[in-house]
Enzyme design. Structure first.
Site: not given
Ligand SMILES: *Cc1c(COP(=O)(O)O)cnc(C)c1O
Length: 446
Positions: A337, A341, A369-370, A398
């Site tokens: 992450r 992000y 190595c990044e 995640y």
């Molecule tokens: C990723 C996703 C979620 C969950 O998203 P969160 O931000 O983890 O709550 C729910 N519905 C769909 C269709 C998704 O792709």
């Protein structure tokens, strides 16, 4: 692509401030950082690092408070955990026991959900590119609902269902064209995104769907993005559009049995103003309440994110030309992450001695190595010694699911804490697993 939202120009929260908002974590003078009743240093020592650790108590608490908020708002609601954020079997067992269903986005997730004992009648299948094989799997399992994302997909579903002599319960995912004001990589409800059908086409597609063999239209769905922290306005706008659509469909005599409100509720990684489940329940009630229909929710991050940490050990602390680098044994292949992000994760030393020592700005990096293998920049941390363990907070969503074996680094183990108990719920990948399935063609060996 839009730049990520800048974090407010405030000082990072202190260790004590971070822990105060995460009641399953606490810092003890002797035992150091605890998760529930278990010293995390004990897990680091017995299991080794890097390691993911999840709090069963926090998972239960969060599942219950979300359900309570929905009930309190007078909603008839089911919660389907978006298991793409954490597909660990033991985690799913804990959440399944709380009555949560699953929102799956692949045949693999459907397989794991069923293995975790989530009943097919509580499973929703989302995603913009379900293959014929995955649709067959979903119909063979007779899952609760398939969320269709295009007219083209509806034709595929109809064909597969007809061929199998089944009826697919299908909700139509609508793209409400709202800006959830989250990171560009995880916003999904704008018209330029790949998800769902345009609001303006939805009624026609829904009517067509109702006329196709093998399909029972059951409602409409949306999901506008992830890590939504900018208040309820985007949700309200999206749900208001869904409500209008539902009324128009009903007026046309089409069946609308339920509304799938998606997921996306954000959490406070640093000091973002995270919306509460009560606020979300209130927004659903305000925008969709008059339809008097059952609603579904698909939260992932909000349930599992704060419940997990990633433990890592310091390999060495290196004084560079411009910075003090803390090199740890976890890397971007484990927790991606921050590099993917620009995400901020709290970092807390496991030792209370370290946690109360003088602080200095540090770059926390992994061994990959990044240059992107950086967890934190300019983070105030004590001077750390080789072997000192740290916890990356809010790594329950995640996290492990996005890890890879890049740099031939085996996947880290996962541990579940429950009160005074803990158990490895997924073992560390052995080095031999890196070779598993590989095959050198015969002509290279002679
Ligand atoms: C990723 C996703 C979620 C969950 O998203 P969160 O931000 O983890 O709550 C729910 N519905 C769909 C269709 C998704 O792709």
């Amino acid at each position: 692509m839009a730049a990520p939202l800048p974090l407010p120009e405030t000082a990072d929260p202190t260790f004590a401030e971070l822990l105060a908002l995460r009641p399953h974590l606490s810092l003890h003078a002797m035992d150091g950082l605890m998760m529930e009743e278990v010293p995390l240093a004990r897990i680091a020592k017995e299991i080794g690092t890097p390691a993911w650790v999840y709090s069963a108590g926090a998972l239960r608490h969060r599942a219950r408070s979300l359900k309570a908020a929905l009930a309190h708002a007078g909603l008839t609601a089911t919660v389907h955990f978006a298991m793409k954020c954490n597909d660990n079997l033991a985690v799913l067992k804990v959440l399944g026991a709380e009555g949560l269903g699953a929102d799956v986005v692949s045949g693999g997730e459907l397989h794991i959900a069923r293995a975790a004992g989530i009943p097919a009648s509580a499973i929703v299948f989302s995603g913009v590119g379900k293959t014929l094989g995955e649709l067959r799997q979903a119909l063979a399992e007779d899952i609760f609902q398939i969320n269709a994302e295009s007219a083209e997909e509806i034709d595929m579903i109809s064909a597969v269902a007809a061929e199998m002599g089944r009826t697919a319960r299908v909700a139509l995912r609508v793209n409400p064209d709202v800006d959830a004001k989250t990171h560009a990589k995880i916003t999904t409800g704008k018209s330029e995104n790949k998800f769902g059908v345009a609001l303006s086409d939805a009624a026609d597609i829904y009517a067509r769907m109702a006329a196709l063999p093998g399909i029972a239209p059951v409602g409409i769905a949306t999901h506008i993005g992830s890590q939504i922290t900018a208040g309820m306005s985007a949700y309200r706008a999206a749900y208001a559009r869904l409500a209008e659509l539902a009324k128009a469909l009903r007026a046309d005599g089409l069946p609308v049995e339920r509304i799938d409100c998606g997921g996306g509720l954000g959490i406070s990684y640093r000091d973002e103003p995270a919306p509460s489940p009560e606020a979300l329940a209130g927004a659903i009630r305000a925008s969709l309440g008059e339809l008097d229909l059952p609603v579904m929710l698909e939260p992932g991050r909000w349930i599992a994110g704060p419940a997990g940490v990633l433990l890592a050990s310091v390999v060495l602390q290196k004084q560079g030309a411009a910075h003090r680098f803390v090199v740890v044994d976890a890397a971007m292949n484990d927790l991606v992450r921050p590099s993917m992000y620009e995400a901020w994760h709290g970092i807390v030393p496991l030792s209370s001695v370290r946690a109360t020592a003088p602080l200095a700005e540090s770059e926390v990096v992994g061994p990959v190595c990044e240059t992107g293998d950086t967890f934190a920049r300019g983070r105030l941390l004590p001077s750390l010694q080789p072997g000192d363990a740290i916890a990356f907070l809010d790594a329950g969503a995640y996290g492990a699911v996005m890890s890879s074996t890049y740099n031939a680094r085996p996947l880290a183990p996962e541990v579940l804490v429950d009160g005074t108990n803990f158990a490895v719920v997924r073992g560390r990948q052995p080095l031999d697993a890196l070779l598993h399935g590989q095959n050198v063609p015969e002509w290279l060996t002679t």
